[in-house]
Design an enzyme around this catalytic site. Structure first.
Site: not given
Lengths: 207, 389
Positions: B362-363, B163, B329, B233
């Site tokens: 994405h994580d 990232s 992602d 967040r």
């Protein structure tokens, strides 16, 4: 070639490796599990790169330390600059491409030399299956039925020579292998190769 | 358990006096920033794992993502939790601390010990706040280069990160090609997309809309924009996951109740989860840091620094690259990684690329992904052989 025995039993791969000058830059298009790249890196000390369609193939190649990109010969060769490799190799893959002519033209543009190996659909066993059984050939080397085969552009050795003429490629070497892997007589005429060669390996350069 | 709570570090104190090692620089080694500001007094906080060999050739620099920190493989002093990439880094792990000397530093603009908006401005004695100069990814990398110099390391064996960490990896390779033997940019891009800038702007506006943000002066005024940062967040966290992952994890399941309450309580598990993510985040992260670091990502566009041609950033590079993306992602999609790979190919670089199958979004780069570990291990081991390690 004793060293190469530890890398592959495939005679066509050894033949391709023999055609490559040591210490050069090589791109293997459709490199599979990386057998040829590993052979070339170890025995010819080349700067070996690959393109492979399957995720598993790429992951396996990277895990054995090869520089391989997940990509498609039909679409991704266009991104490579002219003359970026000494050799671009297409091993047993041209019959699976959507546009073999375009792929061959890109190979000759990207590389100073192109090496293509392919199964000869004109081999007598193929011809006999069509002639006597009236069915599309299924062999040990080409075990797929027509409806689920990845091979969509079969050609004979003669057909391939025609493509070379169409794209203006010059033949530096051409070798036909019989079903047992032996070389078909060097001085034999084309019709003999086309009948008794199970596969062929061509070393080409721009005309 | 009580001791554990007692021993948690104060985030405000960590910004200036981190419990990890820190290198302090003065006017002899200023940080020259892209925005034109020169920081004469700045510091960088870091952690190391493993041992540097005699030849100083086995150093791996790990770059952290947006809300990461230097505690990559050890207990985080603020949260008390383990490091954020222990699946990848440690003894016997793909980045093996028995073989390699792993360095991870907090980024400039961050809030866990490297100079950032929560740090004290030496000229005023007050927190920098919005007076802090705007940071870029290249500034982060410049600061890391000063740290690497201070550690006496000329060339890094590998620079790795996902990232925003991957952005730093690419910037390292572009800015200091001779100092990067191998590069592992994961789930990243050579430029931030319009969609990603848009998500970041929503997050920043959420922070700034909180009355407790006080125009950025909340530290001086004794407030915290916790609600705004928490909403930022929560929104961002959705972008790190994927629809299949959310469905698998939560579906439409209710939180500790049999039926909907006909209220705006967190009826659904996914709501409760996001609220928890938001609340725990504000405990450990500075709101202004969030503004600065998201902005740094927005400004990132390597090609723009090289006449608009990404390949020019890597011309003549000897660095070995391994690029990886994940199928699910949608924040840094495979197309972004392919653009990097095309540029590296055009530059004649040694590059591997694989799109890994995962539904975790994405994580995924932070999680248990055996294919990522196998790819990383193979790439690192081959690079180590090439470097004679």
């Amino acid at each position: 070639m004793a060293l190469s025995e530890t890398y592959t039993n495939r005679i066509d791969l050894k033949l391709v490796a023999e055609m490559v000058t040591p210490g050069t830059r090589v791109l293997d298009v459709g490199c599979g599990d990386g057998a040829l790249l590993a052979l070339l890196a170890e025995t010819r000390q080349v700067d070996a790169r690959g393109i492979e369609l399957s995720r598993e193939g790429v992951a396996g190649c990277v895990a054995r330390g090869l520089s391989v990109i997940q990509g498609d010969a039909d679409t991704d060769l266009a991104d490579y600059p002219d003359d970026s490799f000494d050799y671009v190799i297409l091993s047993q893959t041209i019959q699976a491409t959507r546009n073999p002519r375009l792929v061959l033209e890109h190979m000759l543009r990207i590389g100073r030399r192109a090496i293509i190996s392919f199964p000869n659909f004109g081999h007598w066993r193929m011809r006999s299956q069509i002639f006597f059984r009236g069915q599309m050939p299924v062999t040990d080397a080409l075990p797929y039925s027509w409806w689920d085969t990845p091979n969509i552009h079969f050609c004979t050795i003669r057909d391939f020579v025609t493509l070379c003429e169409v794209v203006g490629a010059q033949k530096e070497r051409a070798v036909a292998l019989d079903a047992a892997g032996g070389k078909v007589g060097v001085s034999a005429p084309w019709w003999f190769w086309n009948l008794f060669g199970a596969q062929a390996v061509f070393l080409l350069k721009r005309g | 358990m009580h001791d554990e709570i007692q021993s948690l570090a104060d985030p405000l104190k960590e910004a200036n006096e981190p419990s990890s090692p820190v290198v302090r620089f003065d006017a002899a080694t200023p940080l020259v920033m892209d925005c034109g500001v020169v920081l004469d007094s700045w510091q960088i906080a870091y952690q190391t794992y493993g041992e540097l060999n005699a030849a100083k050739s086995n150093a791996v620099l790990v770059c952290h993502a947006l809300t990461g920190d230097q505690h990559v493989a050890s207990r985080n002093p603020i949260t008390g939790k383990g490091g954020w990439w222990t699946a990848m880094i440690g003894p016997g792990k793909p980045i093996d601390t028995d073989r390699f000397f792993v360095i991870c530093a907090n980024v400039v603009g961050g809030c866990t010990g490297t100079t950032g908006p929560a740090s004290t401005n030496p000229e005023t004695g007050k927190p920098w706040g919005l007076g802090f100069p705007m940071v870029t990814i290249r500034d982060m990398v410049r600061a890391q280069a000063h740290l690497v110099d201070a550690l006496g390391i000329e060339s890094l064996f590998c620079v790795a990160g996902g990232s925003m960490g991957g952005m730093q990896v690419l910037e390292w390779a572009a800015s200091y090609p001779a100092r990067v033997f191998s590069a592992l940019p994961l789930a990243t891009s050579a430029k931030h997309s319009a969609q990603n800038i848009a998500f970041h702007e929503v997050g920043r506006q959420a922070v700034m809309a909180d009355p407790d943000w006080r125009g950025g002066r909340y530290l001086e005024e004794g407030t915290r924009p916790s609600k705004g940062l928490s909403v930022a967040r929560m929104g961002a966290h959705i972008t790190y996951l994927s629809e299949p992952a959310l469905h698998r994890k939560f579906g439409r399941k209710l939180q500790d109740r049999e039926a909907p309450t006909f209220s705006f309580d967190a009826d659904f598990q996914v709501e409760s989860y996001l609220r928890h993510q938001g609340l725990s985040f504000v405990e450990r992260f500075d709101a202004n840091s969030y503004l600065y670091v998201t902005r740094a990502m927005d400004y990132f566009d390597i090609a723009a620094d090289h006449d608009g041609v990404l390949a020019k950033a890597f011309t003549g590079t000897k660095t070995r690259f391994c690029v990886a993306s994940f199928t699910s992602d949608w924040l840094f999609p495979t197309a972004d990684s392919r653009a990097v790979v095309h540029a590296l190919n055009a530059a004649g670089a040694s590059v591997s690329f694989v799109e890994l199958e995962s539904d975790k979004g994405h994580d995924a780069f932070l999680l248990e992904e055996p294919n990522l570990f196998a790819t990383t291990r193979g790439f690192i081991n081959a690079a180590a052989r090439a470097r004679g390690l």
